[in-house]
Design a protein around this motif. Structure first.
Motif, mmCIF file in Angstrom:
data_model
loop_
_atom_site.group_PDB
_atom_site.id
_atom_site.type_symbol
_atom_site.label_atom_id
_atom_site.label_comp_id
_atom_site.label_asym_id
_atom_site.label_seq_id
_atom_site.Cartn_x
_atom_site.Cartn_y
_atom_site.Cartn_z
ATOM 1 N N ALA A 114 -55.248 -0.548 -6.375
ATOM 2 C CA ALA A 114 -56.643 -0.112 -6.516
ATOM 3 C C ALA A 114 -57.504 -0.645 -5.373
ATOM 4 O O ALA A 114 -58.324 0.094 -4.812
ATOM 5 N N VAL A 115 -57.332 -1.905 -5.009
ATOM 6 C CA VAL A 115 -58.118 -2.497 -3.920
ATOM 7 C C VAL A 115 -57.819 -1.790 -2.605
ATOM 8 O O VAL A 115 -58.732 -1.441 -1.843
ATOM 9 N N MET A 116 -56.545 -1.557 -2.333
ATOM 10 C CA MET A 116 -56.167 -0.931 -1.069
ATOM 11 C C MET A 116 -56.660 0.509 -0.985
ATOM 12 O O MET A 116 -57.115 0.951 0.072
ATOM 13 N N VAL A 117 -56.614 1.226 -2.083
ATOM 14 C CA VAL A 117 -57.099 2.611 -2.093
ATOM 15 C C VAL A 117 -58.619 2.623 -1.940
ATOM 16 O O VAL A 117 -59.167 3.360 -1.110
ATOM 17 N N GLU A 118 -59.307 1.798 -2.711
ATOM 18 C CA GLU A 118 -60.769 1.767 -2.677
ATOM 19 C C GLU A 118 -61.290 1.344 -1.305
ATOM 20 O O GLU A 118 -62.248 1.922 -0.791
ATOM 21 N N ARG A 119 -60.682 0.333 -0.710
ATOM 22 C CA ARG A 119 -61.154 -0.202 0.572
ATOM 23 C C ARG A 119 -60.538 0.502 1.784
ATOM 24 O O ARG A 119 -60.851 0.184 2.913
ATOM 25 N N LYS A 120 -59.595 1.413 1.518
ATOM 26 C CA LYS A 120 -58.908 2.163 2.581
ATOM 27 C C LYS A 120 -58.251 1.222 3.589
ATOM 28 O O LYS A 120 -58.446 1.336 4.798
ATOM 29 N N ILE A 121 -57.475 0.286 3.048
ATOM 30 C CA ILE A 121 -56.736 -0.664 3.887
ATOM 31 C C ILE A 121 -55.251 -0.567 3.577
ATOM 32 O O ILE A 121 -54.861 -0.109 2.496
ATOM 33 N N ARG A 122 -54.436 -0.986 4.531
ATOM 34 C CA ARG A 122 -52.987 -0.901 4.363
ATOM 35 C C ARG A 122 -52.307 -2.261 4.286
ATOM 36 O O ARG A 122 -51.120 -2.341 4.035
ATOM 37 N N HIS A 123 -53.064 -3.341 4.507
ATOM 38 C CA HIS A 123 -52.494 -4.684 4.552
ATOM 39 C C HIS A 123 -53.421 -5.629 3.801
ATOM 40 O O HIS A 123 -54.623 -5.665 4.071
ATOM 41 N N LEU A 124 -52.857 -6.394 2.882
ATOM 42 C CA LEU A 124 -53.657 -7.272 2.033
ATOM 43 C C LEU A 124 -53.024 -8.666 2.022
ATOM 44 O O LEU A 124 -51.960 -8.861 1.425
ATOM 45 N N PRO A 125 -53.665 -9.637 2.712
ATOM 46 C CA PRO A 125 -53.120 -11.003 2.678
ATOM 47 C C PRO A 125 -53.143 -11.569 1.262
ATOM 48 O O PRO A 125 -54.087 -11.339 0.503
ATOM 49 N N VAL A 126 -52.099 -12.311 0.933
ATOM 50 C CA VAL A 126 -51.986 -12.957 -0.371
ATOM 51 C C VAL A 126 -52.246 -14.444 -0.155
ATOM 52 O O VAL A 126 -51.590 -15.083 0.673
ATOM 53 N N VAL A 127 -53.232 -14.987 -0.883
ATOM 54 C CA VAL A 127 -53.617 -16.384 -0.703
ATOM 55 C C VAL A 127 -53.425 -17.161 -2.003
ATOM 56 O O VAL A 127 -53.542 -16.616 -3.093
#
Length: 153
Positions: A25-38
């Motif tokens: 959902a975050v990647m679709v909403e923000r139109k991003i392909r890479h999400l760092p995991v912290v």
């Protein structure tokens, strides 16, 4: 030109125990392909990409499937609800520093077959650079491509 000159600052992140559905959902909403995991300290422990998500999620193909395949797909959907980011992320991702030359970062992404580099400074995530960012920044250096590259920003 250095990584700091083109990186996206303060990137969106996700926690390892977040549901995979939240990452999607975050990647679709923000139109991003890479999400760092912290982790809880804010240290980068992984990265989840659209490729990782595609490998665990199926597009809505149900209308085109047989009855048996639809039953299997529903079972997969139920399993995905219990899947966490830590189950599908790439652990210990390759990272870079803000002072790395852009050409070096681009070469690193090319050599490693990766589409992004989290940018770390003093142990903290300060940005992210993607292959798209690198191509745009390098294209701007070529006069014939400058106009086209600037229109993408």
């Amino acid at each position: 030109m250095d990584v700091r000159d083109i990186m996206s600052r303060n990137p969106i992140t996700i926690e390892p125990d977040a549901p995979v559905g939240t990452a999607i959902a975050v990647m679709v909403e923000r139109k991003i392909r890479h999400l760092p995991v912290v982790d809880e300290r804010g240290a980068v422990i992984g990265i989840i990409t659209d490729r990782d998500l595609r490998s665990v999620a199926l597009a809505p193909a149900e209308p085109y499937l047989s009855a048996a395949a639809r039953r299997r797909l529903r079972g997969i959907g139920a399993a995905l609800e219990n899947l966490r980011v830590k189950d599908v992320m790439t652990s210990n991702p390759i990272t870079t520093r803000p002072d790395m030359a852009l050409t070096q970062a681009a070469a690193l992404m090319l050599e490693q077959h990766i589409g992004s580099l989290p940018v770390i400074d003093n142990g903290k995530l300060v940005g992210i650079i993607t292959d798209r960012d690198a191509v745009k920044a390098l294209a701007i250096q070529v006069p014939a491509l400058k106009y086209a590259a600037e229109s993408l920003w």
